[in-house]
Design an enzyme around this catalytic site. Structure first.
Site, PDB file in Angstrom:
ATOM      1  N   LEU A 270     -35.722 -11.666-122.768  1.00  0.00           N
ATOM      2  CA  LEU A 270     -35.590 -12.720-123.765  1.00  0.00           C
ATOM      3  C   LEU A 270     -36.788 -12.747-124.699  1.00  0.00           C
ATOM      4  O   LEU A 270     -36.666 -13.132-125.862  1.00  0.00           O
ATOM      5  CB  LEU A 270     -35.356 -14.059-123.079  1.00  0.00           C
ATOM      6  CG  LEU A 270     -34.034 -14.069-122.301  1.00  0.00           C
ATOM      7  CD1 LEU A 270     -33.880 -15.355-121.523  1.00  0.00           C
ATOM      8  CD2 LEU A 270     -32.847 -13.840-123.228  1.00  0.00           C
ATOM      9  N   ILE A 271     -37.935 -12.315-124.199  1.00  0.00           N
ATOM     10  CA  ILE A 271     -39.101 -12.182-125.077  1.00  0.00           C
ATOM     11  C   ILE A 271     -38.914 -10.964-125.990  1.00  0.00           C
ATOM     12  O   ILE A 271     -39.286 -10.985-127.161  1.00  0.00           O
ATOM     13  CB  ILE A 271     -40.391 -12.074-124.228  1.00  0.00           C
ATOM     14  CG1 ILE A 271     -40.725 -13.428-123.599  1.00  0.00           C
ATOM     15  CG2 ILE A 271     -41.574 -11.568-125.063  1.00  0.00           C
ATOM     16  CD1 ILE A 271     -41.099 -14.533-124.584  1.00  0.00           C
TER      17      ILE A 271
ATOM     18  N   GLU B 141     -44.427  -8.073-123.508  1.00  0.00           N
ATOM     19  CA  GLU B 141     -43.606  -7.831-124.702  1.00  0.00           C
ATOM     20  C   GLU B 141     -43.975  -8.797-125.837  1.00  0.00           C
ATOM     21  O   GLU B 141     -43.830  -8.469-127.011  1.00  0.00           O
ATOM     22  CB  GLU B 141     -42.119  -7.927-124.370  1.00  0.00           C
ATOM     23  CG  GLU B 141     -41.606  -6.840-123.415  1.00  0.00           C
ATOM     24  CD  GLU B 141     -41.519  -5.443-124.044  1.00  0.00           C
ATOM     25  OE1 GLU B 141     -41.277  -5.345-125.259  1.00  0.00           O
ATOM     26  OE2 GLU B 141     -41.722  -4.452-123.314  1.00  0.00           O
TER      27      GLU B 141
ATOM     28  N   HIS C 147     -36.057 -18.291-109.055  1.00  0.00           N
ATOM     29  CA  HIS C 147     -36.447 -18.690-107.701  1.00  0.00           C
ATOM     30  C   HIS C 147     -37.805 -19.371-107.680  1.00  0.00           C
ATOM     31  O   HIS C 147     -38.021 -20.335-106.947  1.00  0.00           O
ATOM     32  CB  HIS C 147     -36.472 -17.460-106.776  1.00  0.00           C
ATOM     33  CG  HIS C 147     -36.607 -17.828-105.333  1.00  0.00           C
ATOM     34  ND1 HIS C 147     -37.835 -17.974-104.723  1.00  0.00           N
ATOM     35  CD2 HIS C 147     -35.680 -18.123-104.405  1.00  0.00           C
ATOM     36  CE1 HIS C 147     -37.639 -18.332-103.467  1.00  0.00           C
ATOM     37  NE2 HIS C 147     -36.358 -18.419-103.245  1.00  0.00           N
TER      38      HIS C 147
ATOM     39  N   GLY D 163     -32.837 -28.546-101.262  1.00  0.00           N
ATOM     40  CA  GLY D 163     -33.791 -29.546-101.720  1.00  0.00           C
ATOM     41  C   GLY D 163     -34.586 -29.093-102.929  1.00  0.00           C
ATOM     42  O   GLY D 163     -35.637 -29.647-103.230  1.00  0.00           O
ATOM     43  N   LYS D 164     -34.087 -28.075-103.640  1.00  0.00           N
ATOM     44  CA  LYS D 164     -34.768 -27.633-104.856  1.00  0.00           C
ATOM     45  C   LYS D 164     -34.352 -28.486-106.058  1.00  0.00           C
ATOM     46  O   LYS D 164     -35.039 -28.537-107.064  1.00  0.00           O
ATOM     47  CB  LYS D 164     -34.443 -26.163-105.123  1.00  0.00           C
ATOM     48  CG  LYS D 164     -34.998 -25.215-104.058  1.00  0.00           C
ATOM     49  CD  LYS D 164     -34.408 -23.819-104.185  1.00  0.00           C
ATOM     50  CE  LYS D 164     -34.995 -22.866-103.139  1.00  0.00           C
ATOM     51  NZ  LYS D 164     -34.282 -21.556-103.142  1.00  0.00           N
TER      52      LYS D 164
ATOM     53  N   ASP E 193     -24.849 -15.444-122.037  1.00  0.00           N
ATOM     54  CA  ASP E 193     -26.056 -14.759-122.477  1.00  0.00           C
ATOM     55  C   ASP E 193     -26.917 -15.772-123.226  1.00  0.00           C
ATOM     56  O   ASP E 193     -26.466 -16.394-124.189  1.00  0.00           O
ATOM     57  CB  ASP E 193     -25.642 -13.604-123.398  1.00  0.00           C
ATOM     58  CG  ASP E 193     -26.841 -12.844-123.922  1.00  0.00           C
ATOM     59  OD1 ASP E 193     -27.982 -13.194-123.594  1.00  0.00           O
ATOM     60  OD2 ASP E 193     -26.620 -11.884-124.676  1.00  0.00           O
TER      61      ASP E 193
END
Lengths: 351, 351, 351, 351
Positions: free
Chosen positions: C89-90, C119, C270, C310-311, C324
């Site tokens: 994405l960069i 990048e 994550h 629990g996230k 995308d």
């Protein structure tokens, strides 16, 4: 850790995750059985094996000969199995697995697309080859080679198909005009299965074993091209889809129980499921495809969506395997129909 | 770094990657234009805008009135645009974009599935609701609610559809018997579009603007259910798919140039592309879908596969956007048809 | 139809599906607002806009200045926003949207991969170009051009990066040896952001605005290549990841509330979610990616899986958009941060 | 058909598509061999088998004992095999296949994520269970059960992990302080593998067989949580990633030839490929994942993209299988490493 809540105790019979141990030697059968406790799609595969085997057991159950066999509607099988697949699978070597099922009358109703019909006949006339996904379309076009994923089909194959088909179309028009034959897609496929007269063909066996094959959009492919060209030379052929929907729905409605095995999405998935809606839902279902639900397509819909519609019974345990059927379906046939071949083929013979 | 080879110099006109700079304020039009140089599917979207705009420019080119207009075959448009979409898009709010295109005769031929027909009419009778992908099928079934992705359709809607449709089916059977009407799916859709008489309907406008709508497997859905039930009360209706394939293929064959805009896969994608094979390939093509090529499905095939078949011209610059059409298609219509609305609608009126 | 169960009456306030009506003219803002009731991922986009706007409102809430500001742990913001994104994405033009957020301190914590760092700097030195997904690897290799999807990056760009980086690495080793600097990935990124001294850079602004950027596997990319080569000329550099996990987790633990905006999967997804586990779950969450859950990957997991860990809080309303990010993220920034720019930038200045 | 161009004649040795014929009985070995000519991903699987077997043959080639074995850099194997996999595969039963490869030293270098490390140890302490993808996050959270796709892991398992790990962390800090141990992720994994002392563990065998395991973001998971908590009780632990990148890259640089087997995407895919860039490309490569290239992610990139970077040699024949590794990897191990077990294990012993 302070953050973790305490866990409940999980049921004792909940399967523990454990994969195959190659230290015990290479036993393919045991390897495939270990998939059930391997997790992710391996477990889904294991569940699909169980679900298809439930169809087979139901199918093998003795059916009490109800009153009179003259009720032609009532199925003689304990479980009417609907098999659907997209065209590409006939182009691929999955065709041989499907042909095996038709040959031994292990399924009762087939639904596929136009390509799923014609590619089977074309393969009786000339081979399909293994190519590569990245071959350039322009170069292939200039060479007269058509690509289907990583498969290649020469234009010549379609020319051979034309040569084979045109006289049959003439004959069909003649019969319509002289005998009043009311052609439907399923009747045409039955006739073509007879004409091809080749044991490599799925539809030869469907013809031999009287397995109806439905393909309502039968004009959507090379068959349609031929019918289109032919109609200028010898017009008048008529293909009616109303009689076929009656015939397909009746197969579902009058079945004792039904199982759906559907490879891929689109029409073949919807058409079988919709027919089973007519009986308030299939009793068993296995979907194998790579579609996802996020775009709201029927192709990618999970079986649970079909339950909301009444296409699958509320108390069923349908299974979706997210995978290319070219890998999964031969393995699934191995662990179900082929595994039970002796019992299934005996049953068929004693019909 | 020793490992790196030296680079060639890239062409000066090769676009540099640069996204939208929000420091210049929030200008949605400029934001969408920046997509072309944003990369990945944003660039594919930008290329799709260009491709559709090429169709529109071609369409707006003055067509030299060839000899006589009595040649009904030859298209009056510089570019015949084929629009295809799966059923779920009519269930979704993409329907309003499609209706706009039909209303202003911005497309020439429509191909969809049975659900793509009936859901449009049903929405004229009762609304579809926004739900959630994770609602449980069993609970929904018990409540009489059907799920389509994250959409919900009450069973009542289908009852209303039945009430509306049954008398029309009676009338169709009558006309077939008394006037010898030869029904095809496209003729039936035309008639239903007339009967619904509702400007919210896509097929009302297709009827008004004489845009043929093809759906060879028209029995694969609620329409088929109704036809099935109806056939027991009032048998005899016949729906022929041969005449429709002639009609569809002729649209491609006699077009000056053609463009394909196809949302989703399955039958709608194959059927339009196959018709364009009859003319040695479409001149322009945009596919919007979430399918992937790895399973060899036609749904997921890249446009380059269609070039090998001659479904798209070798010198065309077809575009595939990998995306859910619910996001991409309204944006695409905005930057193409709606952007050119004045010119397109004027053209239509001056026909 | 006899088969249909009666429907319950749906709640009156349940949104009805309705797409944008282009007859009302082309109003992009209204078009994007219509997405909420368009269904499928368009609705998910609409829900993501709402979710991010909830983060922004929470962020703008006056924070009661707790006792003393000397408690450096407690966040000064009502909602600490964690932004994560993958390297590609960069490379794409999404970088400009991210840079805007960093420039105006609209997010508080950034997590990305090594490529997501380097990048950005490389783009300050030389441009990335728009290519095509199907360009052949062998030909590109021979030309010294590297492909990232449909983007192209010449090898020369990496040579320029090397020239820029090597003296900084020398300096870092020197400071470690002479001043006892304890380098961590986040400190190194901070330093590089200072050195690049270029307002086009995301990390220049992260440096200026003291936004910590975490990238624990910072050696996994060109930066690692350089560090590897450099270590033979000037050994001894040490990058510790323990101090960074303390710093990252503290950002979550001491926040008043948190929001997660995560583009793509893998480590960035994550790592942010795991940090939020330390506070028993994020209050708000938006995931944008193309991953699917069927393979059991964390990348493809739905937000509901994160709730089990629990996230994400049990009472949150997290949103996943299957798309995308190159298309969706600029549009999302438009309807959220950019839409609220005046309020957000004012807030920042008055800090 | 007039439209078809004539076909060129395809090479005689081009494989014809032909699937398994179940009439020949159920021979799993032959079934898997038929995949090569089945098409689509079945063929890709067949090609992956060939590619891995090429690695194995190269590996078994006698290595001319170069000058002196004291050159510790030069690999003793004809082909250094890098195995990478994401965390979820250790949670699944694929772990047993991976453990088999480590146990018999069939691979040389392992790269995985933090979860790919800790889940292996946790499984030595308590089991993971088979659940379902659709179990509700909120209910699971209340029960203290964490979901990974269709797997379930009770919170208690993480408590057991904590009890096991904390004293080891104390010991590591002590050694760092007293013996000057310079900890890196790979050294920590080596130590944990020794401590677990359990033949079910992948990393026990990696320790025994001196297979380095790289996981630069080792703090991104439960290990990181523990390190974070522990750092407040007993601060000072340092994990350096610079030494590990030197070690990993050296494994690639000094290898005679290299093969990459990478399951899943994200860090594990990029990290192995990037190391192989240091040697101008791997000689052999097999990727198994479900990622797609359209979003420009490295995860979904085809091997051909890696060729442009020099991560795979220009003359290599890399294979990508688009599939969930839970189904494909055990089958792949069966047809390659396990099939050659006698030769490979003998080779190892005679080292």
């Amino acid at each position: 850790v302070v953050l973790s809540l305490e866990s409940i105790t999980l049921p004792e019979d909940m399967p523990q995750i454990k994969g195959y141990d190659f230290n015990q030697g290479l036993d393919h059968k045991a390897l495939l059985q270990s998939f059930l406790t391997t997790g992710f799609q391996a477990s889904s595969f294991g569940q699909a094996v169980q679900e298809v085997n439930k169809m087979i057991e139901k199918r093998l159950e003795p059916v009490q000969e109800e009153h009179e066999s003259c009720d032609s509607h009532t199925s003689a099988s304990g479980c009417t199995i609907f098999l659907g697949y997209t065209s590409n699978l006939i182009s691929s070597g999955v065709r041989e697995s499907i042909r095996y099922l038709a040959q031994h009358r292990m399924v009762d109703v087939i639904v596929t697309t136009a390509g799923g019909i014609e590619e089977d006949f074309i393969k009786c006339l000339a081979p399909t080859y293994l190519g590569d996904f990245s071959l350039k379309g322009k170069e292939l076009r200039q060479q007269g080679i058509n690509r289907i994923g990583n498969l290649l089909v020469p234009n010549d194959n379609y020319c051979k198909f034309e040569d084979w088909l045109m006289p049959i179309l003439d004959q069909m028009v003649l019969e319509q005009k002289t005998e009043g034959t009311h052609w439907t897609p399923s009747k045409m496929i039955h006739r073509l299965g007879k004409e091809i007269n080749n044991p490599d063909s799925v539809y030869y066996w469907a013809y031999k074993n009287d397995i109806p094959v439905f393909s309502p959009a039968l004009t959507d492919g090379s068959l349609g091209d031929m019918i289109y060209f032919h109609s200028y030379k010898n017009p008048g052929l008529l293909l009616d889809i109303v009689e076929d929907i009656r015939r397909l729905n009746s197969k579902a409605v009058f079945a004792k129980s039904t199982g759906m095995i559907i490879l891929g999405g689109g029409l073949v998935k919807h058409h079988i499921a919709n027919a089973n809606l007519m009986r308030n839902g299939a009793d068993f279902a296995v979907f194998v495809n790579t579609g996802q639900e996020f775009d709201g397509s029927d192709s990618g819909a999970r079986p649970d969506e079909a339950i909301s519609w009444g296409k699958i019974r509320m108390d069923a345990s349908p299974v979706k395997v997210y995978a290319d059927a070219s890998i999964v379906f031969p393995l699934l046939v191995a662990e179900t129909f082929a595994h039970n071949a002796n019992r299934l083929i005996k049953e068929k013979k004693s019909d």
